[in-house]
Design an enzyme around this catalytic site. Structure first.
Site, PDB file in Angstrom:
ATOM      1  N   ASP A  82       0.831  -1.192   0.000  1.00 21.61           N
ATOM      2  CA  ASP A  82       0.000   0.000   0.000  1.00 21.61           C
ATOM      3  C   ASP A  82       0.874   1.254   0.000  1.00 21.61           C
ATOM      4  O   ASP A  82       1.775   1.396   0.834  1.00 21.61           O
ATOM      5  CB  ASP A  82      -0.900  -0.021   1.243  1.00 21.61           C
ATOM      6  CG  ASP A  82      -1.974   1.037   1.225  1.00 21.61           C
ATOM      7  OD1 ASP A  82      -2.392   1.446   0.119  1.00 21.61           O
ATOM      8  OD2 ASP A  82      -2.413   1.458   2.316  1.00 21.61           O
ATOM      9  N   HIS A  83       0.644   2.137  -0.936  1.00 24.41           N
ATOM     10  CA  HIS A  83       1.352   3.426  -1.016  1.00 24.41           C
ATOM     11  C   HIS A  83       2.874   3.262  -0.996  1.00 24.41           C
ATOM     12  O   HIS A  83       3.569   3.913  -0.205  1.00 24.41           O
ATOM     13  CB  HIS A  83       0.899   4.369   0.106  1.00 24.41           C
ATOM     14  CG  HIS A  83      -0.465   4.934  -0.117  1.00 24.41           C
ATOM     15  ND1 HIS A  83      -0.720   5.929  -1.037  1.00 24.41           N
ATOM     16  CD2 HIS A  83      -1.647   4.623   0.440  1.00 24.41           C
ATOM     17  CE1 HIS A  83      -2.009   6.213  -1.029  1.00 24.41           C
ATOM     18  NE2 HIS A  83      -2.592   5.425  -0.148  1.00 24.41           N
ATOM     19  N   ASP A 104       2.533   4.477  -5.745  1.00 29.42           N
ATOM     20  CA  ASP A 104       1.952   5.803  -5.561  1.00 29.42           C
ATOM     21  C   ASP A 104       2.905   6.851  -6.123  1.00 29.42           C
ATOM     22  O   ASP A 104       3.883   7.237  -5.490  1.00 29.42           O
ATOM     23  CB  ASP A 104       1.692   6.056  -4.077  1.00 29.42           C
ATOM     24  CG  ASP A 104       0.930   7.360  -3.850  1.00 29.42           C
ATOM     25  OD1 ASP A 104       0.723   8.101  -4.834  1.00 29.42           O
ATOM     26  OD2 ASP A 104       0.560   7.623  -2.694  1.00 29.42           O
ATOM     27  N   HIS A 208      -9.715   4.777  -1.743  1.00 28.23           N
ATOM     28  CA  HIS A 208      -8.885   4.921  -0.551  1.00 28.23           C
ATOM     29  C   HIS A 208      -9.609   5.804   0.461  1.00 28.23           C
ATOM     30  O   HIS A 208     -10.496   6.566   0.107  1.00 28.23           O
ATOM     31  CB  HIS A 208      -7.540   5.555  -0.905  1.00 28.23           C
ATOM     32  CG  HIS A 208      -6.606   4.631  -1.610  1.00 28.23           C
ATOM     33  ND1 HIS A 208      -5.280   4.508  -1.262  1.00 28.23           N
ATOM     34  CD2 HIS A 208      -6.797   3.760  -2.634  1.00 28.23           C
ATOM     35  CE1 HIS A 208      -4.692   3.620  -2.050  1.00 28.23           C
ATOM     36  NE2 HIS A 208      -5.603   3.168  -2.897  1.00 28.23           N
ATOM     37  N   ALA A 210     -11.584   5.005   3.143  1.00 28.62           N
ATOM     38  CA  ALA A 210     -12.992   4.653   3.361  1.00 28.62           C
ATOM     39  C   ALA A 210     -13.412   4.717   4.820  1.00 28.62           C
ATOM     40  O   ALA A 210     -14.610   4.731   5.116  1.00 28.62           O
ATOM     41  CB  ALA A 210     -13.274   3.258   2.812  1.00 28.62           C
ATOM     42  N   ASN A 230     -10.491   0.489   0.728  1.00 21.96           N
ATOM     43  CA  ASN A 230      -9.399   0.463   1.702  1.00 21.96           C
ATOM     44  C   ASN A 230      -9.874   0.916   3.078  1.00 21.96           C
ATOM     45  O   ASN A 230     -10.487   1.977   3.204  1.00 21.96           O
ATOM     46  CB  ASN A 230      -8.261   1.376   1.245  1.00 21.96           C
ATOM     47  CG  ASN A 230      -7.474   0.800   0.087  1.00 21.96           C
ATOM     48  OD1 ASN A 230      -7.948  -0.068  -0.638  1.00 21.96           O
ATOM     49  ND2 ASN A 230      -6.263   1.281  -0.089  1.00 21.96           N
ATOM     50  N   VAL A 231      -9.528   0.120   4.093  1.00 19.51           N
ATOM     51  CA  VAL A 231      -9.923   0.427   5.466  1.00 19.51           C
ATOM     52  C   VAL A 231      -8.702   0.306   6.365  1.00 19.51           C
ATOM     53  O   VAL A 231      -8.057  -0.742   6.401  1.00 19.51           O
ATOM     54  CB  VAL A 231     -11.026  -0.529   5.961  1.00 19.51           C
ATOM     55  CG1 VAL A 231     -11.417  -0.191   7.398  1.00 19.51           C
ATOM     56  CG2 VAL A 231     -12.239  -0.488   5.047  1.00 19.51           C
ATOM     57  N   THR A 233      -7.980   3.235   9.334  1.00 18.73           N
ATOM     58  CA  THR A 233      -8.181   3.986  10.574  1.00 18.73           C
ATOM     59  C   THR A 233      -9.269   3.376  11.455  1.00 18.73           C
ATOM     60  O   THR A 233      -9.108   3.293  12.680  1.00 18.73           O
ATOM     61  CB  THR A 233      -8.519   5.451  10.257  1.00 18.73           C
ATOM     62  OG1 THR A 233      -7.471   6.006   9.456  1.00 18.73           O
ATOM     63  CG2 THR A 233      -8.654   6.271  11.522  1.00 18.73           C
TER      64      THR A 233
END
EC number: 4.1.2.40
Length: 284
Positions: A82-83, A104, A208, A210, A230-231, A233
């Site tokens: 991710d990223h 990214d 991203h 979400a 994407n989850v 937080t």
């Protein structure tokens, strides 16, 4: 079972008009929660790790734990970068067994973004690794980087068509009003823009940021082509709050097995809710 790319997983979601939840994981416990919950619900799932997560937990540890989790739960899993931004870093992790990559380059000018992503695609496709890239830029906190809202910008639908054609990516992350991290105001998604992007490109689209977006808005996004949600937080907050509450109620606690368990249970509820929201349960 083993680690797989997201290519067919997302194509199936696109055909079935549902989405695959991508959960950011950090350690053994968070991987256990996501994989065991997904297996119980027969849901395809993506385990996402940012560069700092791999630095914290160790590449070899993460790959080994995820591979074992796939085997024990008889569940094909996608371990996803991710990223990530550096080609050399991506190459190293792909050779270690990762089969899904998000490069990214959204902070670069359009032409440089295309060139950077195309180079990653050229390398990754030799290993049958799927590639996601982002056009436009979300505000909020990406891993260790804070992106000011003034630096964020929405995805241009006509540019998206050119971007997909020239990079050869397998999925496209779009900027339509979501943000990484916590929302300070009520989020508003540009569904008209999303619908136009869907008309312009034929590959699966990714949302991203979400966490904090209502279930109604997520479902509407899925109806307009979002195939990966994407989850991060929401998971961290649930886990942390439960652990803090346990330690507050048991100030003498010192056994990680005791105070981490409530965190896992709280996270499990979030994972279940997101799977139901994405309508991915029973899709294996």
């Amino acid at each position: 079972m083993y680690l797989i790319s997201t290519r067919e997983m997302l194509k199936n979601a696109q055909r079935g008009r549902y989405a695959i939840p991508a959960f950011n994981v950090h350690n053994l416990e968070t991987i256990q929660v996501v994989v065991e919950t997904a297996a119980n619900m027969a849901s395809p799932v993506i385990l996402a790790g940012t560069p700092s997560t791999f630095t914290y937990a160790g590449l070899e540890y993460i790959v080994s734990i995820c591979t074992q989790a796939a085997s024990l739960n008889k569940l094909p899993l996608a371990l996803h970068l991710d990223h990530h931004e550096e080609l050399t870093d991506i190459c190293h992790k792909v050779k270690a067994g990762v089969r899904s990559v998000m490069i990214d380059a959204s902070h670069l000018p359009f032409a440089e973004n295309i060139d950077t992503v195309a180079n990653v695609v050229q390398f990754c496709h030799r290993y049958d690794v799927s590639v996601e890239a982002e056009l436009g830029r979300l505000g909020g906190q990406e891993d260790e980087l804070i992106v000011d809202s003034k630096e964020s910008f929405y995805t241009d639908p006509s540019a998206a068509k050119k971007y997909v054609a020239q990079t050869g990516i397998d999925s496209l992350a779009v900027a339509i009003g979501s943000a990484h991290g916590l929302y300070h105001d009520e989020p508003h998604l540009d569904f008209k823009r999303l619908a136009e992007i869907q008309r312009q490109v034929d590959i699966p689209l990714v949302l991203h940021g979400a966490s904090g977006i209502s279930e109604e808005m997520i479902r509407q996004s899925i109806s307009l082509g979002i195939c990966k949600v994407n989850v991060a937080t929401d998971l961290k907050i649930a886990f942390a709050d439960a652990v803090k509450q346990y330690l507050s109620e048991h100030p003498d606690a010192n056994d990680p097995r005791k105070y981490i368990t409530p965190g896992k249970q709280a996270m499990q509820q979030v994972v279940e809710n997101k799977i139901l929201m994405c309508n991915s349960a029973g899709k294996i």
